[in-house]
Design a protein around this motif. Structure first.
Motif, PDB file in Angstrom:
ATOM      1  N   TYR A 270     -10.095  45.235 -21.751  1.00 53.01           N
ATOM      2  CA  TYR A 270     -10.496  43.987 -21.024  1.00 53.01           C
ATOM      3  C   TYR A 270      -9.823  42.764 -22.068  1.00 53.01           C
ATOM      4  O   TYR A 270      -9.513  43.076 -23.247  1.00 53.01           O
ATOM      5  CB  TYR A 270     -12.131  43.743 -20.961  1.00 53.01           C
ATOM      6  N   THR A 271      -9.518  41.635 -21.529  1.00 53.87           N
ATOM      7  CA  THR A 271      -9.282  40.390 -22.208  1.00 53.87           C
ATOM      8  C   THR A 271     -10.328  39.314 -21.836  1.00 53.87           C
ATOM      9  O   THR A 271     -10.960  39.364 -20.748  1.00 53.87           O
ATOM     10  CB  THR A 271      -7.942  40.075 -21.631  1.00 53.87           C
ATOM     11  N   VAL A 272     -10.575  38.518 -22.740  1.00 54.55           N
ATOM     12  CA  VAL A 272     -11.476  37.378 -22.619  1.00 54.55           C
ATOM     13  C   VAL A 272     -10.600  35.952 -22.835  1.00 54.55           C
ATOM     14  O   VAL A 272      -9.687  35.915 -23.724  1.00 54.55           O
ATOM     15  CB  VAL A 272     -12.725  37.088 -23.724  1.00 54.55           C
ATOM     16  N   GLN A 273     -10.760  35.059 -21.866  1.00 51.87           N
ATOM     17  CA  GLN A 273     -10.196  33.424 -21.857  1.00 51.87           C
ATOM     18  C   GLN A 273     -11.454  32.593 -21.841  1.00 51.87           C
ATOM     19  O   GLN A 273     -12.409  32.755 -20.991  1.00 51.87           O
ATOM     20  CB  GLN A 273      -9.269  33.494 -20.718  1.00 51.87           C
ATOM     21  N   LYS A 274     -11.314  31.454 -22.486  1.00 47.74           N
ATOM     22  CA  LYS A 274     -12.277  30.344 -22.435  1.00 47.74           C
ATOM     23  C   LYS A 274     -12.127  29.448 -21.203  1.00 47.74           C
ATOM     24  O   LYS A 274     -10.684  29.047 -21.583  1.00 47.74           O
ATOM     25  CB  LYS A 274     -12.548  29.730 -23.895  1.00 47.74           C
ATOM     26  N   ILE A 275     -12.423  28.944 -20.471  1.00 46.29           N
ATOM     27  CA  ILE A 275     -12.260  27.990 -19.469  1.00 46.29           C
ATOM     28  C   ILE A 275     -12.888  26.541 -19.786  1.00 46.29           C
ATOM     29  O   ILE A 275     -14.186  26.721 -19.986  1.00 46.29           O
ATOM     30  CB  ILE A 275     -12.464  28.449 -18.041  1.00 46.29           C
ATOM     31  N   ASP A 276     -12.003  25.664 -20.153  1.00 45.57           N
ATOM     32  CA  ASP A 276     -12.505  24.276 -20.375  1.00 45.57           C
ATOM     33  C   ASP A 276     -12.942  23.705 -19.427  1.00 45.57           C
ATOM     34  O   ASP A 276     -12.894  23.961 -18.161  1.00 45.57           O
ATOM     35  CB  ASP A 276     -11.527  23.659 -21.473  1.00 45.57           C
ATOM     36  N   ALA A 277     -13.475  22.283 -19.378  1.00 42.27           N
ATOM     37  CA  ALA A 277     -13.893  21.416 -18.213  1.00 42.27           C
ATOM     38  C   ALA A 277     -12.679  21.178 -17.132  1.00 42.27           C
ATOM     39  O   ALA A 277     -13.265  20.905 -16.042  1.00 42.27           O
ATOM     40  CB  ALA A 277     -14.404  20.297 -18.984  1.00 42.27           C
ATOM     41  N   ASN A 278     -11.425  21.161 -17.599  1.00 38.27           N
ATOM     42  CA  ASN A 278     -10.351  20.776 -16.883  1.00 38.27           C
ATOM     43  C   ASN A 278      -9.671  22.118 -16.214  1.00 38.27           C
ATOM     44  O   ASN A 278      -8.772  21.939 -15.243  1.00 38.27           O
ATOM     45  CB  ASN A 278      -9.278  20.013 -17.450  1.00 38.27           C
ATOM     46  N   GLY A 279     -10.499  23.213 -16.400  1.00 37.19           N
ATOM     47  CA  GLY A 279     -10.042  24.509 -15.657  1.00 37.19           C
ATOM     48  C   GLY A 279      -8.965  25.041 -16.388  1.00 37.19           C
ATOM     49  O   GLY A 279      -8.538  26.188 -15.915  1.00 37.19           O
ATOM     50  N   THR A 280      -8.402  24.642 -17.766  1.00 38.33           N
ATOM     51  CA  THR A 280      -7.483  25.113 -18.547  1.00 38.33           C
ATOM     52  C   THR A 280      -7.959  26.758 -19.322  1.00 38.33           C
ATOM     53  O   THR A 280      -9.021  26.326 -19.753  1.00 38.33           O
ATOM     54  CB  THR A 280      -6.804  24.172 -19.735  1.00 38.33           C
ATOM     55  N   ALA A 281      -7.255  27.682 -19.086  1.00 32.90           N
ATOM     56  CA  ALA A 281      -7.849  28.992 -19.623  1.00 32.90           C
ATOM     57  C   ALA A 281      -7.011  29.202 -21.024  1.00 32.90           C
ATOM     58  O   ALA A 281      -5.934  28.963 -21.315  1.00 32.90           O
ATOM     59  CB  ALA A 281      -7.493  30.258 -18.728  1.00 32.90           C
ATOM     60  N   THR A 282      -8.035  29.534 -22.020  1.00 27.38           N
ATOM     61  CA  THR A 282      -7.175  29.733 -23.490  1.00 27.38           C
ATOM     62  C   THR A 282      -7.747  31.076 -24.007  1.00 27.38           C
ATOM     63  O   THR A 282      -8.910  31.347 -23.837  1.00 27.38           O
ATOM     64  CB  THR A 282      -7.884  28.657 -24.366  1.00 27.38           C
ATOM     65  N   LYS A 283      -6.832  31.871 -24.134  1.00 33.34           N
ATOM     66  CA  LYS A 283      -7.339  33.318 -24.669  1.00 33.34           C
ATOM     67  C   LYS A 283      -8.240  33.305 -26.163  1.00 33.34           C
ATOM     68  O   LYS A 283      -7.887  32.578 -26.944  1.00 33.34           O
ATOM     69  CB  LYS A 283      -5.915  34.140 -24.950  1.00 33.34           C
ATOM     70  N   VAL A 284      -9.318  34.010 -25.911  1.00 31.56           N
ATOM     71  CA  VAL A 284      -9.955  34.166 -27.099  1.00 31.56           C
ATOM     72  C   VAL A 284      -9.388  35.050 -28.182  1.00 31.56           C
ATOM     73  O   VAL A 284      -9.127  36.148 -27.802  1.00 31.56           O
ATOM     74  CB  VAL A 284     -11.592  34.414 -26.590  1.00 31.56           C
ATOM     75  N   ALA A 285      -9.276  34.605 -29.319  1.00 35.41           N
ATOM     76  CA  ALA A 285      -8.814  35.432 -30.321  1.00 35.41           C
ATOM     77  C   ALA A 285      -9.367  36.730 -30.453  1.00 35.41           C
ATOM     78  O   ALA A 285      -8.575  37.822 -30.513  1.00 35.41           O
ATOM     79  CB  ALA A 285      -8.727  34.770 -31.708  1.00 35.41           C
ATOM     80  N   ASN A 286     -10.426  36.850 -30.373  1.00 30.72           N
ATOM     81  CA  ASN A 286     -11.149  38.277 -30.944  1.00 30.72           C
ATOM     82  C   ASN A 286     -11.820  38.875 -29.334  1.00 30.72           C
ATOM     83  O   ASN A 286     -12.664  39.737 -29.475  1.00 30.72           O
ATOM     84  CB  ASN A 286     -12.429  38.279 -31.783  1.00 30.72           C
ATOM     85  N   ASN A 287     -11.488  38.132 -28.309  1.00 31.81           N
ATOM     86  CA  ASN A 287     -12.037  38.604 -27.048  1.00 31.81           C
ATOM     87  C   ASN A 287     -13.501  38.539 -27.029  1.00 31.81           C
ATOM     88  O   ASN A 287     -14.165  39.653 -26.637  1.00 31.81           O
ATOM     89  CB  ASN A 287     -11.482  40.042 -26.683  1.00 31.81           C
ATOM     90  N   GLU A 288     -14.212  37.686 -27.641  1.00 36.56           N
ATOM     91  CA  GLU A 288     -15.754  37.529 -27.836  1.00 36.56           C
ATOM     92  C   GLU A 288     -15.907  36.450 -26.929  1.00 36.56           C
ATOM     93  O   GLU A 288     -15.364  35.570 -26.618  1.00 36.56           O
ATOM     94  CB  GLU A 288     -16.028  37.155 -29.091  1.00 36.56           C
ATOM     95  N   VAL A 289     -17.254  36.521 -26.395  1.00 33.26           N
ATOM     96  CA  VAL A 289     -18.209  35.525 -25.491  1.00 33.26           C
ATOM     97  C   VAL A 289     -19.103  34.984 -26.396  1.00 33.26           C
ATOM     98  O   VAL A 289     -20.077  35.554 -26.917  1.00 33.26           O
ATOM     99  CB  VAL A 289     -18.738  36.223 -24.271  1.00 33.26           C
ATOM    100  N   ASP A 290     -18.875  33.743 -26.928  1.00 30.76           N
ATOM    101  CA  ASP A 290     -19.792  32.920 -27.861  1.00 30.76           C
ATOM    102  C   ASP A 290     -21.157  32.563 -27.029  1.00 30.76           C
ATOM    103  O   ASP A 290     -20.987  31.760 -26.036  1.00 30.76           O
ATOM    104  CB  ASP A 290     -18.970  31.674 -28.074  1.00 30.76           C
ATOM    105  N   MET A 291     -22.023  33.315 -27.419  1.00 30.05           N
ATOM    106  CA  MET A 291     -23.317  33.079 -26.852  1.00 30.05           C
ATOM    107  C   MET A 291     -24.322  31.848 -27.516  1.00 30.05           C
ATOM    108  O   MET A 291     -25.366  31.655 -26.996  1.00 30.05           O
ATOM    109  CB  MET A 291     -24.207  34.310 -26.755  1.00 30.05           C
ATOM    110  N   THR A 292     -23.783  31.269 -28.713  1.00 33.98           N
ATOM    111  CA  THR A 292     -24.473  30.561 -29.319  1.00 33.98           C
ATOM    112  C   THR A 292     -24.566  29.013 -28.702  1.00 33.98           C
ATOM    113  O   THR A 292     -25.125  27.822 -29.261  1.00 33.98           O
ATOM    114  CB  THR A 292     -24.059  30.158 -30.880  1.00 33.98           C
ATOM    115  N   LYS A 293     -23.595  28.690 -27.733  1.00 36.63           N
ATOM    116  CA  LYS A 293     -23.345  27.277 -27.079  1.00 36.63           C
ATOM    117  C   LYS A 293     -23.001  27.394 -25.781  1.00 36.63           C
ATOM    118  O   LYS A 293     -22.252  28.507 -25.114  1.00 36.63           O
ATOM    119  CB  LYS A 293     -22.439  26.598 -28.213  1.00 36.63           C
ATOM    120  N   ASP A 294     -23.235  26.366 -25.052  1.00 33.67           N
ATOM    121  CA  ASP A 294     -22.680  26.222 -23.635  1.00 33.67           C
ATOM    122  C   ASP A 294     -21.248  26.552 -23.589  1.00 33.67           C
ATOM    123  O   ASP A 294     -20.452  26.211 -24.398  1.00 33.67           O
ATOM    124  CB  ASP A 294     -22.813  24.865 -22.931  1.00 33.67           C
ATOM    125  N   GLY A 295     -20.828  27.325 -22.511  1.00 35.78           N
ATOM    126  CA  GLY A 295     -19.390  27.434 -22.207  1.00 35.78           C
ATOM    127  C   GLY A 295     -19.101  28.513 -21.020  1.00 35.78           C
ATOM    128  O   GLY A 295     -19.851  29.122 -20.277  1.00 35.78           O
TER     129      GLY A 295
END
Length: 525
Positions: A270-295
């Protein structure tokens, strides 16, 4: 010899209604009888190709000599209704392929996850070949009868945009065509004309041709496929701990090529990307989903099924409130749209990247007004955000003939991250599966223009192009119909007037006719 006739509609001599005739009597050795039956080529009806049988009931009496043993009669010949291969998939039909998978009992059911990806059959005619009952190729426009076959070359099928291979779109949704023992996908599906089957949909109901699914008419070409990954979008609350781990594979189900559920394959990833408010996707370095804050995150599962077939499935993971409303430059820092009123496009309050400038109006003079209708003259996409990213596409609108061009109502404006003007729109293509969708499209005049004319034709004539024709009305709001003009009619007009955000052409007698470019065209077309 006696001949008795039976007709579909009672006592009639119309051979088109002839249902059956019987030849009764005895032939002596060396005698013969000839019966000529005029046949007429009829259109295909109810998606069936009616057969005609010539049967021999002689010497087939039951043991007691009474009646006929219908289980033992000899079948001498079986004919079928003529069907042109080109008519069989009528280019004017908008029927789509049916995506099917097998249920636990081996019965074909609708593959609802990908049915909306299925393209229109008539736009993929180059993927079909036909053969007669002897296996000989039928040339385009040739004759086909019951028992003839049609072959669909799966690699040639295109997706909704008319360009991307349908195979690729299916692979990206966790599906593949039937996988053969050698690990490759079956290259063709072959159907026999006149021997259609049944596909089962919701609640066990049988799906037939002309059935609507999400506003699209299902055709009678079935594409059998394997469902190999199943995963759904998820939303989780913010947590002080990382409670969602894509590596656990607990929110995704894998299947083998026989449709059996299996544990996570050893070669799956699997791969994980973070999507910002403008729809831009950025690859997450450790393929983790940060559950500690909105996103917002996109997780793509990758499953190499065989050496030649790899499928993927992308899901969206929303944590807490997700992303805030995107900030558009010049929008005051809290709005997703420019603050310049849409009704004053000449306003010189300008913006670019958050600062004032004098190079371009916030809403240029050419821009359609808020509430106005526009349509696409070329292929476009509807996006989730004003900064266009492929991953954020909501819908695809292929280039279409003028009368079928996709239409939208402009509800607002926005700028991309780079400052390019976008229309925020609502899809108003009634009857389409995309109707009612809201998103952003380009405002480029090479792709999107107003639906209504704003000028008079040079020769003061318009031509009706709508298949259903158009009406002339007594009032400017198009009430009190006074006349109907069929497609192709040439109408002389004396002036054009505005009505709210539309336009009307005024006829010489003072009646009004629409200025909608999808219904009429300037000049003698």
């Amino acid at each position: 010899m006696d001949i008795s006739y039976m007709y579909l509609n009672g006592n009639t001599s119309d051979l088109q209604d002839l249902y059956e005739y019987r030849v009764m009597g005895t032939l002596q050795p060396g005698d013969s009888i000839e019966v000529n039956t005029p046949l007429k080529v009829l259109p295909r009806t109810n998606n069936s190709i009616d057969g005609m049988q010539v049967s021999d009931f002689s010497n087939q009496r039951t043991a007691d000599g009474q009646g006929w043993n219908t289980q033992e009669f000899g079948l001498l010949a079986h004919f079928g209704k003529y069907v042109s291969p080109l008519d069989y998939w009528n280019p004017e039909n908008q029927n789509v392929f049916i995506a099917t998978i097998d249920d636990s009992d081996g019965l074909p059911i609708l593959a609802k996850d990908v049915q909306d990806l299925m393209p229109i059959i008539s736009r993929n005619l180059d993927a079909f070949t036909y053969s007669n009952i002897r296996g000989e190729t039928i040339p385009a426009g040739g004759a086909a009868y019951t028992g003839s076959t049609v072959t669909i070359h799966l690699a040639k099928l295109k997706g909704l945009d008319g360009q991307t291979p349908l195979t690729d779109e299916l692979h990206n949704e966790g599906y593949a065509y039937n996988i053969l023992p050698d690990g490759t996908e079956q290259p063709t599906y072959t159907f026999t004309l006149g021997t259609g089957g049944s596909i089962f949909g919701d609640n066990g109901a049988i799906i037939m041709n002309e059935t609507k699914y999400n506003g699209r008419t299902l055709g009678d070409a079935y594409l059998y496929m394997h469902k190999l990954i199943d995963a759904k979008n998820e939303t989780y609350p913010v947590s002080s701990k990382t409670t969602w781990d894509p590596n656990a594979y607990k929110d995704v189900q894998f299947y083998d090529i026989n449709g059996k559920k299996i544990d996570k394959p050893a070669n799956a990833s699997y791969t994980v990307q973070k999507i910002d408010a403008n729809g831009t996707a950025t690859k997450v370095a450790n393929n983790e989903v940060d559950m500690t804050k909105d996103g917002v995150y996109q997780v793509t599962y990758i499953y190499p099924v065989t050496g030649s077939v790899t499928v993927k499935k992308t899901i969206t993971i929303t944590v807490g409130k997700g992303n805030p409303t995107p900030v558009v430059p010049g929008g005051g820092g809290s709005s997703s749209t420019p603050t310049t009123p849409a009704t004053t496009p000449s306003n010189n309050s300008n913006f670019s990247n958050g600062t004032k400038n004098t190079t371009e109006p916030a809403v240029p003079n050419y821009a359609a007004k808020e509430g106005a209708a526009v349509y696409a003259t070329k292929k476009i996409y509807l996006y989730k955000n004003a900064t266009f990213k492929k991953a954020q596409r909501i819908a695809t609108y292929p280039k279409a003939k003028r009368v079928n061009r996709p239409m939208f109502v402009v509800t607002d404006y926005a700028r991309s991250k780079g400052g390019v003007l976008r229309y925020k729109v609502r899809d108003v293509n009634h009857g389409s599966k995309t109707a009612g969708k809201v998103g952003y499209i380009t405002a480029n005049r090479k792709y999107v223009v107003p639906v209504y004319y704003a000028s008079m034709p040079k020769d003061k004539k318009i031509t009706v192009i709508s298949k259903k024709g158009v009406n002339a009305y007594r009032n400017v709001n198009l009430t009190k119909k006074v006349k109907h003009y069929k497609k192709g009619a040439h109408v002389k007009v004396k002036k054009i007037v505005k009505h709210n955000l539309t336009s009307r052409y005024v006829l010489s007698n003072g009646d009004y006719i629409t200025g909608n470019k999808k219904l009429i065209i300037q000049g003698n077309d």
